[in-house]
Write a protein that holds these residues in place. Structure first.
Motif, short mmCIF file in Angstrom:
data_model
loop_
_atom_site.label_atom_id
_atom_site.label_comp_id
_atom_site.label_asym_id
_atom_site.label_seq_id
_atom_site.Cartn_x
_atom_site.Cartn_y
_atom_site.Cartn_z
N ARG A 42 -142.63 114.49 42.25
CA ARG A 42 -142.85 115.33 43.57
C ARG A 42 -141.73 114.76 44.66
NH1 ARG A 42 -149.54 114.61 44.36
NH2 ARG A 42 -149.98 115.58 42.49
N GLN A 43 -141.15 113.90 44.33
CA GLN A 43 -140.15 113.47 45.35
C GLN A 43 -138.70 114.43 45.00
OE1 GLN A 43 -139.86 109.20 44.19
NE2 GLN A 43 -140.00 109.10 46.27
N LEU A 44 -138.72 115.26 44.12
CA LEU A 44 -137.54 116.02 43.79
C LEU A 44 -136.78 116.80 44.86
CD1 LEU A 44 -135.38 116.84 41.39
CD2 LEU A 44 -137.09 118.75 40.83
N PRO A 45 -137.51 117.58 45.77
CA PRO A 45 -136.81 118.31 46.83
C PRO A 45 -136.11 117.27 47.76
CG PRO A 45 -138.88 119.35 46.28
CD PRO A 45 -138.91 118.10 45.80
N GLY A 46 -136.73 116.04 47.94
CA GLY A 46 -135.95 115.24 48.93
C GLY A 46 -134.99 114.56 48.37
N LEU A 47 -134.89 114.30 46.90
CA LEU A 47 -133.86 113.47 46.33
C LEU A 47 -132.68 114.32 45.96
CD1 LEU A 47 -136.20 111.60 43.90
CD2 LEU A 47 -134.76 110.58 45.72
N LEU A 48 -132.85 115.73 46.23
CA LEU A 48 -131.59 116.39 45.99
C LEU A 48 -130.45 116.46 47.09
CD1 LEU A 48 -133.36 119.67 44.58
CD2 LEU A 48 -131.95 118.03 43.35
N ARG A 49 -130.85 115.76 48.37
CA ARG A 49 -130.08 115.51 49.45
C ARG A 49 -129.21 114.36 49.21
NH1 ARG A 49 -134.64 117.73 52.09
NH2 ARG A 49 -135.26 115.94 52.77
N SER A 50 -127.90 114.34 49.46
CA SER A 50 -127.15 113.10 49.63
C SER A 50 -126.43 112.90 50.71
CB SER A 50 -126.22 113.28 48.36
OG SER A 50 -125.11 112.27 48.36
N SER A 51 -126.06 111.61 51.15
CA SER A 51 -125.39 111.55 52.45
C SER A 51 -123.66 111.54 52.07
CB SER A 51 -125.84 109.72 52.65
OG SER A 51 -125.36 109.18 51.76
N VAL A 52 -123.52 111.49 51.01
CA VAL A 52 -121.93 111.86 50.56
C VAL A 52 -121.96 112.68 49.37
CG1 VAL A 52 -121.03 109.53 51.19
CG2 VAL A 52 -122.30 109.51 49.32
N PRO A 53 -122.22 114.16 49.51
CA PRO A 53 -122.20 114.73 48.49
C PRO A 53 -121.02 115.05 47.80
CG PRO A 53 -122.49 116.22 50.70
CD PRO A 53 -122.45 114.56 50.93
N GLY A 54 -119.80 114.88 48.57
CA GLY A 54 -118.30 114.83 48.14
C GLY A 54 -118.17 113.76 47.05
N VAL A 55 -118.46 112.66 47.22
CA VAL A 55 -118.46 111.66 46.40
C VAL A 55 -119.30 111.61 44.99
CG1 VAL A 55 -118.48 109.26 45.96
CG2 VAL A 55 -117.91 109.81 48.11
N GLN A 56 -120.72 112.34 45.48
CA GLN A 56 -121.45 112.64 44.25
C GLN A 56 -120.86 113.52 43.29
OE1 GLN A 56 -123.87 110.95 43.52
NE2 GLN A 56 -125.07 110.32 45.04
N LEU A 57 -119.90 114.63 43.69
CA LEU A 57 -119.83 115.61 42.95
C LEU A 57 -118.33 114.95 42.36
CD1 LEU A 57 -119.24 118.38 42.17
CD2 LEU A 57 -117.76 118.95 44.11
N THR A 58 -117.58 113.96 42.85
CA THR A 58 -116.59 113.50 42.27
C THR A 58 -116.88 112.58 41.10
OG1 THR A 58 -115.40 113.35 44.18
CG2 THR A 58 -114.65 111.67 42.39
N ARG A 59 -118.07 111.69 41.20
CA ARG A 59 -118.84 110.96 40.17
C ARG A 59 -119.08 111.81 38.95
NH1 ARG A 59 -123.36 109.76 40.77
NH2 ARG A 59 -123.45 107.97 39.33
N THR A 60 -119.76 113.08 39.29
CA THR A 60 -120.19 113.90 38.33
C THR A 60 -119.12 114.48 37.28
OG1 THR A 60 -121.88 114.89 39.67
CG2 THR A 60 -121.29 116.21 37.75
N ILE A 61 -117.83 114.55 38.09
CA ILE A 61 -116.88 115.26 37.23
C ILE A 61 -116.07 113.96 36.49
CG2 ILE A 61 -114.41 115.98 37.68
CD1 ILE A 61 -115.26 117.71 39.86
N LEU A 62 -116.23 112.92 37.06
CA LEU A 62 -115.68 111.84 36.39
C LEU A 62 -116.62 111.59 34.94
CD1 LEU A 62 -114.60 109.32 39.43
CD2 LEU A 62 -113.02 110.53 37.74
N LEU A 63 -117.79 111.41 35.35
CA LEU A 63 -118.70 111.09 34.17
C LEU A 63 -118.59 112.01 33.13
CD1 LEU A 63 -120.63 109.04 32.75
CD2 LEU A 63 -122.53 110.30 34.11
N MET A 64 -118.53 113.18 33.21
CA MET A 64 -118.33 114.51 32.47
C MET A 64 -117.15 114.29 31.72
SD MET A 64 -118.83 118.41 33.38
CE MET A 64 -118.09 118.29 34.63
N THR A 65 -115.90 114.10 32.32
CA THR A 65 -114.72 113.85 31.54
C THR A 65 -114.62 112.47 30.88
OG1 THR A 65 -113.54 114.65 33.56
CG2 THR A 65 -112.35 113.63 32.00
N THR A 66 -115.20 111.38 31.29
CA THR A 66 -115.63 110.27 30.43
C THR A 66 -116.28 110.63 29.03
OG1 THR A 66 -115.29 108.90 32.30
CG2 THR A 66 -116.32 107.76 30.36
N THR A 67 -117.17 111.24 29.30
CA THR A 67 -118.10 111.39 28.17
C THR A 67 -117.35 112.28 27.12
OG1 THR A 67 -120.12 111.35 29.58
CG2 THR A 67 -120.32 112.27 27.30
N GLY A 68 -116.79 113.23 27.71
CA GLY A 68 -115.77 114.05 26.60
C GLY A 68 -114.85 113.27 25.84
#
Length: 266
Positions: A42-68
Protein backbone atom coordinates in the motif's frame (compact mmCIF):
# COMPACT_ATOMS: atom_id res chain seq x y z
CA UNK A 1 23.60 -9.66 -1.29
CA UNK A 2 26.40 -11.76 -2.74
CA UNK A 3 24.51 -15.06 -2.44
CA UNK A 4 21.58 -13.43 -4.24
CA UNK A 5 23.77 -11.95 -6.99
CA UNK A 6 25.63 -15.20 -7.77
CA UNK A 7 22.28 -17.02 -7.81
CA UNK A 8 21.09 -14.36 -10.28
CA UNK A 9 24.24 -14.76 -12.42
CA UNK A 10 23.85 -18.55 -12.43
CA UNK A 11 20.20 -18.41 -13.45
CA UNK A 12 20.91 -15.88 -16.22
CA UNK A 13 23.82 -17.98 -17.58
CA UNK A 14 21.50 -21.01 -17.67
CA UNK A 15 18.77 -18.94 -19.36
CA UNK A 16 21.18 -17.63 -22.00
CA UNK A 17 21.74 -21.22 -23.15
CA UNK A 18 18.06 -21.26 -24.19
CA UNK A 19 16.91 -17.68 -24.80
CA UNK A 20 18.18 -14.42 -26.28
CA UNK A 21 20.18 -11.78 -24.41
CA UNK A 22 17.30 -9.29 -24.62
CA UNK A 23 14.71 -11.77 -23.31
CA UNK A 24 16.87 -12.87 -20.38
CA UNK A 25 17.64 -9.24 -19.47
CA UNK A 26 13.94 -8.34 -19.77
CA UNK A 27 12.93 -11.19 -17.43
CA UNK A 28 15.47 -10.11 -14.83
CA UNK A 29 13.99 -6.57 -14.69
CA UNK A 30 10.31 -7.37 -15.30
CA UNK A 31 9.98 -9.93 -12.51
CA UNK A 32 12.15 -7.79 -10.23
CA UNK A 33 9.55 -5.05 -10.78
CA UNK A 34 6.76 -7.44 -9.81
CA UNK A 35 8.53 -8.39 -6.58
CA UNK A 36 9.35 -4.73 -5.86
CA UNK A 37 5.68 -3.76 -6.20
CA UNK A 38 4.68 -6.63 -3.89
CA UNK A 39 7.25 -5.47 -1.32
CA UNK A 40 5.88 -1.92 -1.45
CA UNK A 41 2.24 -2.92 -0.95
CA UNK A 42 0.00 0.00 0.00
CA UNK A 43 3.01 2.31 0.31
CA UNK A 44 3.57 2.19 -3.47
CA UNK A 45 2.22 5.69 -4.39
CA UNK A 46 4.40 7.43 -1.81
CA UNK A 47 7.47 5.37 -2.70
CA UNK A 48 7.31 6.49 -6.32
CA UNK A 49 8.60 9.94 -5.25
CA UNK A 50 12.37 10.48 -5.04
CA UNK A 51 14.33 13.39 -3.60
CA UNK A 52 16.94 12.91 -6.36
CA UNK A 53 15.07 11.66 -9.46
CA UNK A 54 17.97 12.54 -11.77
CA UNK A 55 20.39 10.33 -9.85
CA UNK A 56 17.79 7.55 -9.70
CA UNK A 57 17.44 7.72 -13.49
CA UNK A 58 21.22 7.54 -13.85
CA UNK A 59 21.31 4.47 -11.57
CA UNK A 60 18.65 2.80 -13.69
CA UNK A 61 20.62 3.34 -16.91
CA UNK A 62 23.86 2.15 -15.30
CA UNK A 63 22.32 -1.03 -13.88
CA UNK A 64 20.58 -1.81 -17.17
CA UNK A 65 23.88 -1.37 -19.03
CA UNK A 66 25.76 -3.47 -16.47
CA UNK A 67 23.24 -6.30 -16.75
CA UNK A 68 23.38 -6.36 -20.55
CA UNK A 69 27.19 -6.26 -20.61
CA UNK A 70 27.50 -8.93 -17.91
CA UNK A 71 25.06 -11.26 -19.67
CA UNK A 72 26.97 -10.84 -22.93
CA UNK A 73 30.23 -11.65 -21.09
CA UNK A 74 29.12 -14.53 -18.86
CA UNK A 75 27.62 -16.37 -21.84
CA UNK A 76 31.19 -16.65 -23.22
CA UNK A 77 33.21 -17.34 -20.03
CA UNK A 78 33.05 -19.72 -17.04
CA UNK A 79 31.05 -18.28 -14.14
CA UNK A 80 34.01 -18.11 -11.73
CA UNK A 81 36.21 -16.34 -14.31
CA UNK A 82 33.46 -13.83 -15.04
CA UNK A 83 32.96 -13.24 -11.32
CA UNK A 84 36.70 -12.69 -10.81
CA UNK A 85 36.83 -10.03 -13.55
CA UNK A 86 33.84 -8.34 -11.91
CA UNK A 87 35.93 -8.18 -8.72
CA UNK A 88 37.44 -5.04 -10.25
CA UNK A 89 34.20 -3.28 -9.23
CA UNK A 90 35.19 -2.56 -5.57
CA UNK A 91 38.58 -1.23 -6.66
CA UNK A 92 36.94 0.98 -9.29
CA UNK A 93 34.43 2.13 -6.63
CA UNK A 94 37.38 3.31 -4.54
CA UNK A 95 38.82 5.22 -7.51
CA UNK A 96 35.49 6.80 -8.44
CA UNK A 97 34.67 7.66 -4.81
CA UNK A 98 37.54 10.16 -4.89
CA UNK A 99 36.25 12.16 -7.85
CA UNK A 100 32.51 11.80 -7.33
CA UNK A 101 31.93 11.42 -3.58
CA UNK A 102 34.98 13.35 -2.37
CA UNK A 103 36.05 10.47 -0.12
CA UNK A 104 39.71 10.52 1.01
CA UNK A 105 41.99 7.84 -0.43
CA UNK A 106 45.63 7.86 0.78
CA UNK A 107 48.81 6.39 -0.67
CA UNK A 108 48.23 2.95 0.89
CA UNK A 109 44.87 2.60 -0.84
CA UNK A 110 46.51 3.61 -4.13
CA UNK A 111 49.02 0.77 -3.62
CA UNK A 112 46.08 -1.59 -3.10
CA UNK A 113 44.44 -0.31 -6.27
CA UNK A 114 47.64 -1.00 -8.23
CA UNK A 115 47.87 -4.57 -6.90
CA UNK A 116 44.22 -5.13 -7.77
CA UNK A 117 44.76 -4.05 -11.37
CA UNK A 118 47.78 -6.39 -11.57
CA UNK A 119 45.53 -9.24 -10.48
CA UNK A 120 43.02 -8.37 -13.19
CA UNK A 121 45.80 -8.41 -15.82
CA UNK A 122 46.84 -11.92 -14.69
CA UNK A 123 43.24 -13.18 -15.01
CA UNK A 124 42.74 -11.60 -18.43
CA UNK A 125 46.25 -12.55 -19.71
CA UNK A 126 46.35 -10.03 -22.56
CA UNK A 127 49.81 -11.30 -23.63
CA UNK A 128 48.50 -14.72 -24.68
CA UNK A 129 46.49 -15.78 -27.73
CA UNK A 130 42.82 -15.99 -26.79
CA UNK A 131 39.78 -17.24 -28.66
CA UNK A 132 37.70 -14.43 -30.15
CA UNK A 133 34.73 -15.44 -27.97
CA UNK A 134 36.85 -15.34 -24.79
CA UNK A 135 38.36 -11.97 -25.74
CA UNK A 136 34.93 -10.48 -26.40
CA UNK A 137 33.66 -11.85 -23.10
CA UNK A 138 36.55 -10.26 -21.21
CA UNK A 139 35.91 -6.86 -22.82
CA UNK A 140 32.19 -7.05 -22.02
CA UNK A 141 32.95 -7.90 -18.38
CA UNK A 142 35.57 -5.19 -17.92
CA UNK A 143 33.05 -2.65 -19.23
CA UNK A 144 30.43 -4.17 -16.89
CA UNK A 145 32.78 -3.77 -13.92
CA UNK A 146 33.15 -0.06 -14.70
CA UNK A 147 29.42 0.59 -15.13
CA UNK A 148 28.71 -1.48 -12.01
CA UNK A 149 31.16 0.65 -9.99
CA UNK A 150 29.43 3.77 -11.29
CA UNK A 151 26.07 2.26 -10.32
CA UNK A 152 27.30 1.61 -6.76
CA UNK A 153 28.60 5.18 -6.47
CA UNK A 154 25.20 6.47 -7.60
CA UNK A 155 23.54 4.15 -5.07
CA UNK A 156 25.56 5.80 -2.30
CA UNK A 157 24.19 9.18 -3.54
CA UNK A 158 20.55 8.09 -3.16
CA UNK A 159 20.92 6.73 0.38
CA UNK A 160 18.40 9.25 1.73
CA UNK A 161 15.62 7.80 -0.44
CA UNK A 162 13.71 4.79 0.85
CA UNK A 163 15.45 1.57 -0.32
CA UNK A 164 12.21 0.45 -1.95
CA UNK A 165 12.10 3.70 -3.97
CA UNK A 166 15.58 2.96 -5.33
CA UNK A 167 14.59 -0.64 -6.07
CA UNK A 168 11.44 0.47 -7.91
CA UNK A 169 13.30 2.94 -10.12
CA UNK A 170 15.93 0.45 -11.28
CA UNK A 171 13.57 -2.49 -11.76
CA UNK A 172 10.76 -0.61 -13.50
CA UNK A 173 13.11 1.43 -15.68
CA UNK A 174 14.94 -1.65 -16.89
CA UNK A 175 11.67 -3.48 -17.53
CA UNK A 176 10.28 -0.55 -19.56
CA UNK A 177 13.29 -0.24 -21.89
CA UNK A 178 13.75 -3.98 -22.45
CA UNK A 179 10.00 -4.44 -23.05
CA UNK A 180 10.31 -2.14 -26.08
CA UNK A 181 13.02 -4.41 -27.54
CA UNK A 182 11.39 -7.70 -26.49
CA UNK A 183 8.96 -8.47 -29.38
CA UNK A 184 11.82 -8.92 -31.89
CA UNK A 185 13.65 -11.33 -29.57
CA UNK A 186 10.83 -13.31 -27.93
CA UNK A 187 10.82 -17.11 -27.68
CA UNK A 188 7.98 -18.66 -25.70
CA UNK A 189 9.48 -20.32 -22.60
CA UNK A 190 8.56 -23.77 -21.31
CA UNK A 191 7.86 -24.39 -17.61
CA UNK A 192 11.58 -24.55 -16.77
CA UNK A 193 12.19 -21.36 -18.73
CA UNK A 194 9.49 -19.48 -16.82
CA UNK A 195 10.92 -20.76 -13.53
CA UNK A 196 14.40 -19.49 -14.49
CA UNK A 197 13.03 -16.10 -15.51
CA UNK A 198 10.93 -15.61 -12.37
CA UNK A 199 13.89 -16.77 -10.28
CA UNK A 200 16.21 -14.20 -11.87
CA UNK A 201 13.77 -11.41 -11.02
CA UNK A 202 13.42 -12.56 -7.41
CA UNK A 203 17.19 -12.96 -6.87
CA UNK A 204 17.89 -9.60 -8.53
CA UNK A 205 15.26 -7.71 -6.55
CA UNK A 206 16.34 -9.19 -3.23
CA UNK A 207 20.04 -8.68 -3.94
CA UNK A 208 19.68 -5.03 -4.89
CA UNK A 209 17.37 -4.37 -1.93
CA UNK A 210 20.11 -5.70 0.40
CA UNK A 211 22.77 -3.71 -1.49
CA UNK A 212 20.81 -0.46 -1.17
CA UNK A 213 20.38 -1.02 2.57
CA UNK A 214 24.13 -1.73 2.92
CA UNK A 215 25.04 1.56 1.22
CA UNK A 216 22.70 3.45 3.57
CA UNK A 217 24.78 2.37 6.55
CA UNK A 218 28.42 2.56 5.38
CA UNK A 219 30.75 4.37 2.94
CA UNK A 220 31.05 2.91 -0.56
CA UNK A 221 34.73 1.95 -0.15
CA UNK A 222 33.88 -0.03 3.02
CA UNK A 223 30.88 -1.96 1.68
CA UNK A 224 32.34 -2.87 -1.73
CA UNK A 225 35.09 -5.38 -0.70
CA UNK A 226 32.50 -7.77 0.77
CA UNK A 227 31.62 -8.72 -2.81
CA UNK A 228 34.73 -10.95 -2.82
CA UNK A 229 32.82 -13.63 -0.93
CA UNK A 230 30.94 -14.27 -4.18
CA UNK A 231 33.90 -16.24 -5.61
CA UNK A 232 33.08 -19.07 -3.21
CA UNK A 233 29.52 -19.32 -4.53
CA UNK A 234 30.53 -18.79 -8.18
CA UNK A 235 33.12 -21.60 -7.99
CA UNK A 236 30.63 -23.92 -6.26
CA UNK A 237 27.76 -23.26 -8.69
CA UNK A 238 30.07 -23.37 -11.71
CA UNK A 239 31.41 -26.78 -10.68
CA UNK A 240 28.05 -28.30 -9.73
CA UNK A 241 26.20 -27.12 -12.85
CA UNK A 242 28.83 -26.89 -15.62
CA UNK A 243 31.72 -28.92 -14.19
CA UNK A 244 34.00 -25.86 -14.50
CA UNK A 245 36.77 -24.89 -12.09
CA UNK A 246 38.98 -21.76 -12.30
CA UNK A 247 42.41 -22.23 -13.88
CA UNK A 248 45.66 -21.36 -12.08
CA UNK A 249 45.88 -17.84 -13.52
CA UNK A 250 42.34 -17.08 -12.33
CA UNK A 251 43.16 -18.26 -8.78
CA UNK A 252 46.38 -16.18 -8.67
CA UNK A 253 44.64 -13.09 -10.07
CA UNK A 254 41.71 -13.53 -7.72
CA UNK A 255 44.07 -13.80 -4.73
CA UNK A 256 45.77 -10.52 -5.70
CA UNK A 257 42.47 -8.71 -6.35
CA UNK A 258 40.90 -9.95 -3.11
CA UNK A 259 44.02 -9.14 -1.08
CA UNK A 260 44.12 -5.64 -2.57
CA UNK A 261 40.45 -5.08 -1.86
CA UNK A 262 40.73 -6.25 1.73
CA UNK A 263 43.85 -4.09 2.22
CA UNK A 264 41.93 -1.06 0.92
CA UNK A 265 39.09 -1.95 3.29
CA UNK A 266 41.40 -2.24 6.32
Amino acid sequence: TMVCFISLDTVMKLSLERYSLVQVTWARFFFASVFAVLLCGRQLPGLLRSSVPGVQLTRTILLMTTTGLFNAGVSRLPLATATTIMFMTPILVTVLSIAILGEHVGIRRWVGIGIGFLGAVIVVQPWGAMEASFSAGVLFLLAAAFTNASYQIATRQVRFDDPLTSLLFTAAGGALVTSILLPAHWSTPDATGWLLMVGSGFAGALGHFFLIRAFRHAPASVVAPFSYSSLVWATLFGFLIWGQLPDTATWIGAALIISAGLYIFL
